[in-house]
Design an enzyme around this catalytic site. Structure first.
Site, PDB file in Angstrom:
ATOM      1  N   LEU A 448       0.888  -1.182  -0.192  1.00 34.45           N
ATOM      2  CA  LEU A 448      -0.001   0.055  -0.156  1.00 34.45           C
ATOM      3  C   LEU A 448       0.908   1.212  -0.127  1.00 34.45           C
ATOM      4  O   LEU A 448       1.872   1.494   0.884  1.00 34.45           O
ATOM      5  CB  LEU A 448      -0.864  -0.038   1.208  1.00 34.45           C
ATOM      6  CG  LEU A 448      -1.643  -1.247   1.313  1.00 34.45           C
ATOM      7  CD1 LEU A 448      -2.758  -1.196   2.585  1.00 34.45           C
ATOM      8  CD2 LEU A 448      -2.743  -1.356  -0.045  1.00 34.45           C
ATOM      9  N   GLY A 489       3.085  -6.118   7.789  1.00 34.12           N
ATOM     10  CA  GLY A 489       2.841  -4.575   7.586  1.00 34.12           C
ATOM     11  C   GLY A 489       1.517  -4.393   6.796  1.00 34.12           C
ATOM     12  O   GLY A 489       0.469  -4.824   6.955  1.00 34.12           O
ATOM     13  N   ASP A 490       2.076  -3.527   5.667  1.00 30.79           N
ATOM     14  CA  ASP A 490       1.003  -3.157   4.824  1.00 30.79           C
ATOM     15  C   ASP A 490       1.274  -4.021   3.376  1.00 30.79           C
ATOM     16  O   ASP A 490       0.751  -3.621   2.300  1.00 30.79           O
ATOM     17  CB  ASP A 490       0.924  -1.865   4.538  1.00 30.79           C
ATOM     18  CG  ASP A 490       2.084  -1.218   4.162  1.00 30.79           C
ATOM     19  OD1 ASP A 490       3.196  -1.902   4.069  1.00 30.79           O
ATOM     20  OD2 ASP A 490       2.231   0.012   3.450  1.00 30.79           O
ATOM     21  N   GLU A 491       1.874  -5.276   3.625  1.00 28.23           N
ATOM     22  CA  GLU A 491       2.150  -5.965   2.407  1.00 28.23           C
ATOM     23  C   GLU A 491       1.230  -7.234   2.269  1.00 28.23           C
ATOM     24  O   GLU A 491       0.976  -7.989   3.246  1.00 28.23           O
ATOM     25  CB  GLU A 491       3.655  -6.595   2.307  1.00 28.23           C
ATOM     26  CG  GLU A 491       4.635  -5.357   2.248  1.00 28.23           C
ATOM     27  CD  GLU A 491       5.920  -5.814   2.407  1.00 28.23           C
ATOM     28  OE1 GLU A 491       6.828  -5.399   1.694  1.00 28.23           O
ATOM     29  OE2 GLU A 491       6.213  -6.838   2.774  1.00 28.23           O
TER      30      GLU A 491
END
Length: 582
Positions: A448, A489-491
């Site tokens: 993201l 995380g945002d992965e």
């Protein structure tokens, strides 16, 4: 019986003990050697008359007289006759008997017989006599046979083959072999075996018998006793079965095999019954059949997926109400209208169901017993069913605990998506399958853009909420069999398998980018978050999983470098320079 022997008309030669009292003479008086005239009082004139009659007739004369023997009136049976002996030709005998003593003895004998028969009729065992030539053909059987097997004494005695007919098929051969052994060796018969009661119940008995023989050692009859040992045998079998189930649970055997073993443990304990175990499905609305090895397949299909509702048939109602439900006659139960025909075809007439409740009292499943006769369970069967339910509860709760631990180990706690460990495992399996068949395995790696900005502006709580919303959108973009995982995380990573070609994979990437064009609502504000996407392929199944993930990751960073809202395909050979940009 008392008697006197008289010599030379009047002299007493012998007198049996007690004769004095019967003649009305003091017991201390010595009567042998005295004449009868000197001993018999005036009121004993009957004696002289009897004696004279016997002498005249030349044969025994019997009569009944009343005497004041022992200072109290007594009625005696009296007989006088010549002694048939050439050595003592002049001897004659007078025999006296008190009939009251005989009647007392008869009454005592009747009382003893009554006590004996009363004991046989009230004893908690079946006392029997049977023909020596036809085992089971009863000459006598005590009334307890009706309590034990449901047959009257008349039915049992009038049916010579009834015992053989009620022998359990699995025990018949060894029982008959033991009977032959007893006939041959003369050793007592002692054996434990099963009989089938009138209502189909399995009754364990201990049979102890002997062969009664005559004076010439010829066999006359079997004499024996049957003791009901069902409770003990069931307890032994249940404990052994319970041990096997608990061992399977401890060893981590699959739940399906444990539940099937539980049904096999309880079924032999309930005659004429078959067992099924249901589990509540994920929607909490229907019961899924988990184990029913003895049920006909057609009937099993009819009850699988039974709704959980108060008006449902027995198992569904028990699950909904969270209490036992007993249907003792399916033929007259309206709740069975949908499956009555299937039950009749399967030979099922009754159903008893008990819910399997968790430690927090929510329904996890149900145990159902299907009986082949219309009846309710006995008190002993109710206790057995309850014990079985608790055993099933242990198995199911353990599996739920294992599933929970697995979910914790392989599921992202925030989004509920598979985590990196589960993704790695699924990727390995996908590559193995690709070696066996044609198809494309693809890894789509997403990150993201500017997610840190969202966290800084709205706080970590809203940042977490955004990750959950992203997970929902990604799931909407793929098939149910595809994997969407949170890599960290945002992965995020999407694993696609069995795609026909690379173009289909690219369509998924474009679909994801299209879905992210719609803003997210955070703290009453519209926030647009765009991912950068990298894609790596394998069409042979020979690539290493970590290599495939690294290539997709590098391609994702290339897409991020080029700007937001794009995707990049990694080259098919990892050594071939920069990724391809779409």
């Amino acid at each position: 019986m008392e008697f006197l022997v008289i010599l030379d008309e009047r002299n007493l030669v012998r007198a049996q003990s007690g004769a004095s009292e019967l003649l009305g003479i003091s017991p201390e008086t010595e009567i042998v050697g005295h004449t009868l005239d000197s001993l018999v009082p005036d009121e004993m004139g009957w004696f002289n008359t009897l004696w004279d009659d016997a002498a005249t007739a030349g044969e025994a004369i019997t009569t009944q007289v009343t005497t004041a023997g022992g200072n109290a009136p007594r009625t005696l049976d009296v007989a006088a006759f010549w002694l048939p002996s050439s050595e003592h030709a002049g001897w004659r005998v007078v025999a006296l008997r008190d009939p009251n003593e005989l009647r007392d003895a008869e009454r005592r004998l009747e009382w003893v017989e009554a006590r004996f028969h009363g004991w046989m009729e009230q004893a908690p065992a079946v006392v029997y006599s049977s023909s020596i030539n036809t085992p089971g053909s009863s000459l006598y059987v005590s009334p307890h046979i009706e309590t034990l097997l449901g047959y009257s004494t008349t039915e049992w005695r009038s049916s010579p083959t009834l015992w053989l007919d009620r022998l359990h098929p699995d025990d018949r051969q060894r029982v008959l072999e033991k009977s032959v052994e007893t006939r041959t060796t003369g050793q007592p018969f002692s054996l434990e075996y099963r009989l089938i009661a009138r209502d189909g119940r399995i009754i364990w008995v201990s049979d102890d018998a002997i062969i009664v023989r005559d004076e010439e050692n010829r066999p006359l009859v079997w004499q024996g006793m049957l003791f009901d040992i069902t409770a003990r045998k069931q307890a032994e079998q249940w404990l052994e079965g319970q041990k096997r189930v608990l061992e399977q649970i401890a060893q981590g055997a699959p739940l399906a095999s444990i539940l099937e073993l539980i049904t096999q443990v309880i079924e032999p304990q309930i005659g004429g019954a078959r067992c099924a175990l249901f589990l509540v499905d994920g929607t909490q609305s229907v019961l899924q059949l988990a184990a029913a090895p003895s049920l006909p397949k057609r009937f099993a299909r009819a009850i699988d997926g039974e709704p959980i509702a108060p008006e449902a048939s027995t198992a569904g109602a028990a699950t909904y109400l969270r209490r036992a439900v007993i249907t003792d006659d399916i033929a007259h139960d309206e709740c069975w209208s949908h499956a009555r025909k299937a039950a009749r075809s399967a030979g099922i007439a009754a159903c008893w169901a008990v819910p399997i409740l968790s430690s927090t009292s929510h329904s996890m499943g149900t145990l159902a017993i299907y009986a082949d006769t219309a009846r309710a369970p006995s008190e002993a069967e109710e206790l057995l069913i309850e014990a079985t339910v608790q055993l099933a509860r242990i198995a199911i709760e353990r599996q739920e605990m294992v599933d929970h631990l697995v979910r914790q180990a392989f599921t992202d706690s925030l989004t509920g998506l598979p985590n990196r460990a589960l993704l790695q495992d699924r990727l390995i399996q996908a590559l193995v399958r690709t070696r066996r068949r044609d198809g494309v395995v693809a890894v789509i790696f997403l990150d993201l853009d500017r997610f840190k900005t969202v966290n800084d502006r709205f706080g970590h709580h809203e940042g977490d909420r955004l990750l959950k919303l992203v997970a929902e959108r990604l799931r909407d973009c793929v098939r149910a069999e595809d994997t969407v995982a949170r890599f960290g995380g945002d992965e995020f990573v999407i694993l696609l398998e069995d795609e026909p070609d690379e173009e289909e994979v690219c369509k998924v990437a474009r679909r994801v980018l299209s879905r992210f064009e719609t803003p997210f609502e955070l703290s009453n504000e519209s926030v647009r978050v765009v991912p950068s996407i990298g894609i790596a392929f394998d069409v042979t199944g020979t690539r290493e999983p970590n290599d495939l993930l690294r290539e997709a990751d590098r391609a994702m960073y290339e897409a991020k470098r080029r700007g937001t809202g794009d995707y990049v395909i990694a080259p098919s050979d990892s050594s071939s320079g920069a990724p391809q940009v779409e």
